[in-house]
Write a protein that holds these residues in place. Structure first.
Motif, PDB file in Angstrom:
ATOM      1  N   PHE A  26     -22.890 -28.812 -38.978  1.00 21.51           N
ATOM      2  CA  PHE A  26     -22.938 -27.877 -37.859  1.00 21.51           C
ATOM      3  C   PHE A  26     -21.552 -27.430 -37.398  1.00 21.51           C
ATOM      4  O   PHE A  26     -21.437 -26.483 -36.618  1.00 21.51           O
ATOM      5  CB  PHE A  26     -23.708 -28.486 -36.687  1.00 21.51           C
ATOM      6  CG  PHE A  26     -25.198 -28.515 -36.898  1.00 21.51           C
ATOM      7  CD1 PHE A  26     -25.921 -27.338 -36.894  1.00 21.51           C
ATOM      8  CD2 PHE A  26     -25.863 -29.704 -37.119  1.00 21.51           C
ATOM      9  CE1 PHE A  26     -27.299 -27.347 -37.098  1.00 21.51           C
ATOM     10  CE2 PHE A  26     -27.232 -29.733 -37.327  1.00 21.51           C
ATOM     11  CZ  PHE A  26     -27.955 -28.555 -37.327  1.00 21.51           C
ATOM     12  N   ARG A  28     -19.547 -25.836 -39.023  1.00 22.09           N
ATOM     13  CA  ARG A  28     -19.328 -24.473 -39.542  1.00 22.09           C
ATOM     14  C   ARG A  28     -19.852 -23.406 -38.595  1.00 22.09           C
ATOM     15  O   ARG A  28     -19.449 -22.241 -38.671  1.00 22.09           O
ATOM     16  CB  ARG A  28     -20.023 -24.330 -40.899  1.00 22.09           C
ATOM     17  CG  ARG A  28     -19.478 -25.270 -41.972  1.00 22.09           C
ATOM     18  CD  ARG A  28     -20.255 -25.161 -43.256  1.00 22.09           C
ATOM     19  NE  ARG A  28     -21.657 -25.545 -43.066  1.00 22.09           N
ATOM     20  CZ  ARG A  28     -22.595 -25.427 -44.013  1.00 22.09           C
ATOM     21  NH1 ARG A  28     -22.276 -24.911 -45.194  1.00 22.09           N
ATOM     22  NH2 ARG A  28     -23.832 -25.805 -43.769  1.00 22.09           N
ATOM     23  N   LYS A  29     -20.772 -23.800 -37.710  1.00 23.48           N
ATOM     24  CA  LYS A  29     -21.363 -22.824 -36.795  1.00 23.48           C
ATOM     25  C   LYS A  29     -20.603 -22.722 -35.482  1.00 23.48           C
ATOM     26  O   LYS A  29     -20.882 -21.827 -34.680  1.00 23.48           O
ATOM     27  CB  LYS A  29     -22.826 -23.192 -36.513  1.00 23.48           C
ATOM     28  CG  LYS A  29     -23.715 -23.148 -37.748  1.00 23.48           C
ATOM     29  CD  LYS A  29     -25.171 -23.381 -37.366  1.00 23.48           C
ATOM     30  CE  LYS A  29     -26.083 -23.283 -38.580  1.00 23.48           C
ATOM     31  NZ  LYS A  29     -27.510 -23.427 -38.213  1.00 23.48           N
ATOM     32  N   ASN A  30     -19.680 -23.639 -35.241  1.00 16.05           N
ATOM     33  CA  ASN A  30     -18.952 -23.655 -33.973  1.00 16.05           C
ATOM     34  C   ASN A  30     -17.744 -22.726 -34.027  1.00 16.05           C
ATOM     35  O   ASN A  30     -16.622 -23.149 -34.238  1.00 16.05           O
ATOM     36  CB  ASN A  30     -18.510 -25.080 -33.623  1.00 16.05           C
ATOM     37  CG  ASN A  30     -19.663 -25.943 -33.165  1.00 16.05           C
ATOM     38  OD1 ASN A  30     -20.583 -25.463 -32.520  1.00 16.05           O
ATOM     39  ND2 ASN A  30     -19.624 -27.213 -33.530  1.00 16.05           N
ATOM     40  N   LYS A  31     -18.020 -21.452 -33.836  1.00 16.76           N
ATOM     41  CA  LYS A  31     -16.949 -20.457 -33.860  1.00 16.76           C
ATOM     42  C   LYS A  31     -16.452 -20.105 -32.460  1.00 16.76           C
ATOM     43  O   LYS A  31     -15.434 -19.433 -32.304  1.00 16.76           O
ATOM     44  CB  LYS A  31     -17.447 -19.174 -34.552  1.00 16.76           C
ATOM     45  CG  LYS A  31     -18.019 -19.401 -35.945  1.00 16.76           C
ATOM     46  CD  LYS A  31     -16.994 -19.988 -36.898  1.00 16.76           C
ATOM     47  CE  LYS A  31     -17.587 -20.163 -38.306  1.00 16.76           C
ATOM     48  NZ  LYS A  31     -16.630 -20.822 -39.220  1.00 16.76           N
ATOM     49  N   ASP A  35     -21.031 -21.409 -28.788  1.00 14.21           N
ATOM     50  CA  ASP A  35     -21.706 -22.145 -29.862  1.00 14.21           C
ATOM     51  C   ASP A  35     -21.637 -23.645 -29.608  1.00 14.21           C
ATOM     52  O   ASP A  35     -22.610 -24.373 -29.818  1.00 14.21           O
ATOM     53  CB  ASP A  35     -21.053 -21.835 -31.217  1.00 14.21           C
ATOM     54  CG  ASP A  35     -21.365 -20.436 -31.707  1.00 14.21           C
ATOM     55  OD1 ASP A  35     -22.467 -19.949 -31.444  1.00 14.21           O
ATOM     56  OD2 ASP A  35     -20.488 -19.822 -32.348  1.00 14.21           O
ATOM     57  N   ALA A  39     -25.216 -23.611 -28.299  1.00 12.05           N
ATOM     58  CA  ALA A  39     -25.796 -23.323 -29.626  1.00 12.05           C
ATOM     59  C   ALA A  39     -26.333 -21.894 -29.684  1.00 12.05           C
ATOM     60  O   ALA A  39     -27.254 -21.592 -30.449  1.00 12.05           O
ATOM     61  CB  ALA A  39     -26.890 -24.316 -29.966  1.00 12.05           C
ATOM     62  N   ARG A  42     -30.334 -20.932 -29.772  1.00  7.26           N
ATOM     63  CA  ARG A  42     -31.158 -20.817 -30.973  1.00  7.26           C
ATOM     64  C   ARG A  42     -31.960 -22.085 -31.297  1.00  7.26           C
ATOM     65  O   ARG A  42     -32.486 -22.232 -32.406  1.00  7.26           O
ATOM     66  CB  ARG A  42     -30.288 -20.451 -32.172  1.00  7.26           C
ATOM     67  CG  ARG A  42     -29.105 -21.385 -32.412  1.00  7.26           C
ATOM     68  CD  ARG A  42     -28.326 -20.994 -33.663  1.00  7.26           C
ATOM     69  NE  ARG A  42     -27.107 -21.788 -33.792  1.00  7.26           N
ATOM     70  CZ  ARG A  42     -25.885 -21.334 -33.557  1.00  7.26           C
ATOM     71  NH1 ARG A  42     -25.728 -20.079 -33.159  1.00  7.26           N
ATOM     72  NH2 ARG A  42     -24.834 -22.112 -33.712  1.00  7.26           N
ATOM     73  N   GLU A 174     -25.302 -28.465 -30.898  1.00  8.92           N
ATOM     74  CA  GLU A 174     -26.331 -28.326 -31.938  1.00  8.92           C
ATOM     75  C   GLU A 174     -26.439 -29.605 -32.758  1.00  8.92           C
ATOM     76  O   GLU A 174     -27.542 -30.063 -33.068  1.00  8.92           O
ATOM     77  CB  GLU A 174     -26.023 -27.129 -32.835  1.00  8.92           C
ATOM     78  CG  GLU A 174     -27.210 -26.680 -33.651  1.00  8.92           C
ATOM     79  CD  GLU A 174     -27.067 -25.266 -34.191  1.00  8.92           C
ATOM     80  OE1 GLU A 174     -28.049 -24.763 -34.760  1.00  8.92           O
ATOM     81  OE2 GLU A 174     -25.984 -24.686 -34.050  1.00  8.92           O
TER      82      GLU A 174
END
Length: 517
Positions: A26, A28-31, A35, A39, A42, A174
């Protein structure tokens, strides 16, 4: 037991590695900070509900509840029975309110309603509550793992904490939620396995357990007399209602989850799913404690071992010393209740299954600690850093602060856990500390929500009076014997009740000169 069998070690290592890999995935999703903290809205409602349930079902429940049931009865289960009413209020008023504000912090609205002081006060109360909670959970997990491995409790806290920090920092909220989904399932399965193992070891099985428990009044919910000095049914009901109201309404751990849902409807579903899972599962842990009581009644030689271990830890002396022997003879079941579950795990749970149970216990601790770390880091970033330090910080700076704050909270929480080594009851110390820190915070929030005309000045007076009352109720026991008449006479669990009601009532009744004209 100085060394776990290799198969159990492998199972535990696989579990810990899996949790860390979730954080890596996860990450990679924390931009952005959004996020990391929400999250981006989502997460499905069912996952959030299991996540909230996993946060509730900490190692304090896994260890403290069986310990309380072993040493006493099912009185503490009344806390769980108070949850539905608190959840109804939360879904009717709190969830829609927070979703409408769009603010990830639970405390931003207090500044809009009463001013900067209100937000700062709530933030301080929350952070102190989280450190007490994280510390008590670190202590609980190290207590058990020490019994299972023989390793030093401080070393266990440090090693466990490092794993938690890694996946919490890397994966954000997330990763916290999805690891908690796995952890919630794992700890529930673990509880069922433990019940089966204990019942299997008791000659006569369930009928014998029920008969013995009934004879010793182990299934009592406490006296129904209107007794507010002892831990009666009504004391725990009031404490549970106000504490759960604080959890659902003011605790960043839960409020932050409402923002990760795609809609207010999904957020409401998550609250109710948590309640309907937690209430029966928490009962399982009381049943475990009662089953363990019956088992140890049949094995008094094991009770002696527990007494000596407890006395040795309290006095910090070797088991063979005369002082330890003298203290051991005076100890009652409530004094060594927290030792029972670890001792049973060491001696009666078979190889392979033990690794699974330890993983379940680790999951109980890790889920709540990771939630507390993420929520505390969010509050620090939103309510301290972005409010007072750098109001115009960009996303990269916000993310960096979130990472650093997460690590710091984890380290300070470990220090709190170390400071708790040697306490009598894990569950008691957590309930006392949380009631002290949360009392004023909930009162201020409800005042702002209920009394629309209450002014800033009235709120300040109310909080001052409430805090003074809470301090007196919490610390008056330190007064010398000649001042006994000045000591708080009722049960400590009522601190949050009186603190909350005092702030609400004073805030409503006190009028400004402008208002009175």
């Amino acid at each position: 037991m100085n060394n776990l069998p290799i198969i159990d070690i492998v199972i535990i290592l696989i579990y810990l590695l899996a949790m860390v890999l979730v954080g890596v995935y996860f990450s990679r999703k924390n931009k952005s900070a959004d996020d990391f903290t929400k999250a981006a809205g989502r997460i499905p409602g069912w996952a959030i509900g299991i996540s909230i349930y996993a946060t509730f079902l900490s190692s304090n429940t896994f260890l403290g509840v069986p310990g309380k049931a072993f040493g006493g009865n099912w009185n503490a289960f009344v806390f769980s029975l108070s949850m539905p009413l608190a959840a109804w209020i939360a879904t009717k008023y709190f969830v829609p309110f927070y979703r409408s504000t769009g603010e990830v912090s639970a405390y931003t609205n207090l500044e809009k309603r009463f001013g900067t002081w209100a937000r700062t006060y709530a933030v301080i109360c929350f952070l102190l509550t989280q450190l007490a909670r994280i510390g008590s959970i670190f202590f609980g997990i190290s207590l058990t793992l020490q019994a299972l491995t023989g390793y030093n409790m401080i070393a266990i806290m440090l090693l466990t904490g490092v794993c938690i920090v890694i996946y919490t920092v890397m994966g954000g909220i997330e990763a916290v939620i999805w690891t908690e989904v796995v952890q919630g399932i794992l700890k529930t399965v673990g509880a069922l396995i433990i019940i089966w193992l204990v019942v299997r070891e008791v000659p006569g099985g369930i009928p014998e357990i029920y008969t013995t428990a009934k004879d010793f009044d182990k299934m009592s919910l406490g006296t129904f007399d209107f007794d507010f000095v002892s831990s009666s049914f009504w004391v725990i009901l009031l404490y549970g209602f106000f504490m759960n109201l604080n959890n659902f309404g003011m605790d960043q751990n839960y409020v932050q989850r409402y923002h990760t849902a795609s809609s207010a409807k999904e957020a409401n579903k998550s609250v109710w799913l948590c309640v309907w899972i937690y209430v029966p599962v928490s009962l399982l842990f009381f049943i475990i404690g009662t089953c363990l009581f019956v088992y140890y009644q049949q094995h008094p030689e094991l009770v002696e071992i527990l007494k000596f271990q407890t006395a040795s830890e309290r006095l910090k002396m070797p088991l063979g010393s005369s002082e330890v022997s003298a203290l051991a003879t005076t100890l009652m079941p409530e004094d060594y209740g927290d030792k029972v579950m670890p001792h049973f795990m060491v001696n009666m749970i078979p190889t392979g299954v033990l690794g699974l149970i330890i993983s379940a216990l680790l999951s109980a601790a890790m889920s709540t600690i990771s939630s507390g770390m993420n929520a505390s880091a969010t509050v620090f970033t939103e309510d301290i850093y972005k409010r007072y330090v750098n109001k115009n910080s960009d996303e990269s700076k916000n993310l960096r602060v979130l990472y650093i704050a997460t690590v710091i909270v984890g380290l300070v929480g470990m220090c709190c856990g170390i400071a708790m080594i040697g306490v009598k009851s894990l569950l008691d110390i957590w309930w006392t500390l949380s009631g002290i820190f949360a009392g004023g915070m909930l009162g201020l929030f409800l005042l702002g929500l209920i009394a629309k005309k209450t002014s800033n000045r009235s709120a300040i007076i109310a909080v001052i009076m409430g805090v003074v009352l809470i301090v007196w109720m919490s610390l008056s026991y330190l007064l010398p014997a000649e001042l006994d008449y000045l000591k708080y006479p009722l049960h400590t669990n009522l601190i949050i009740v009186f603190g909350t009601l005092t702030i609400c009532l004073v805030g409503i009744l006190v009028k400004d000169k402008k208002q009175s004209k």
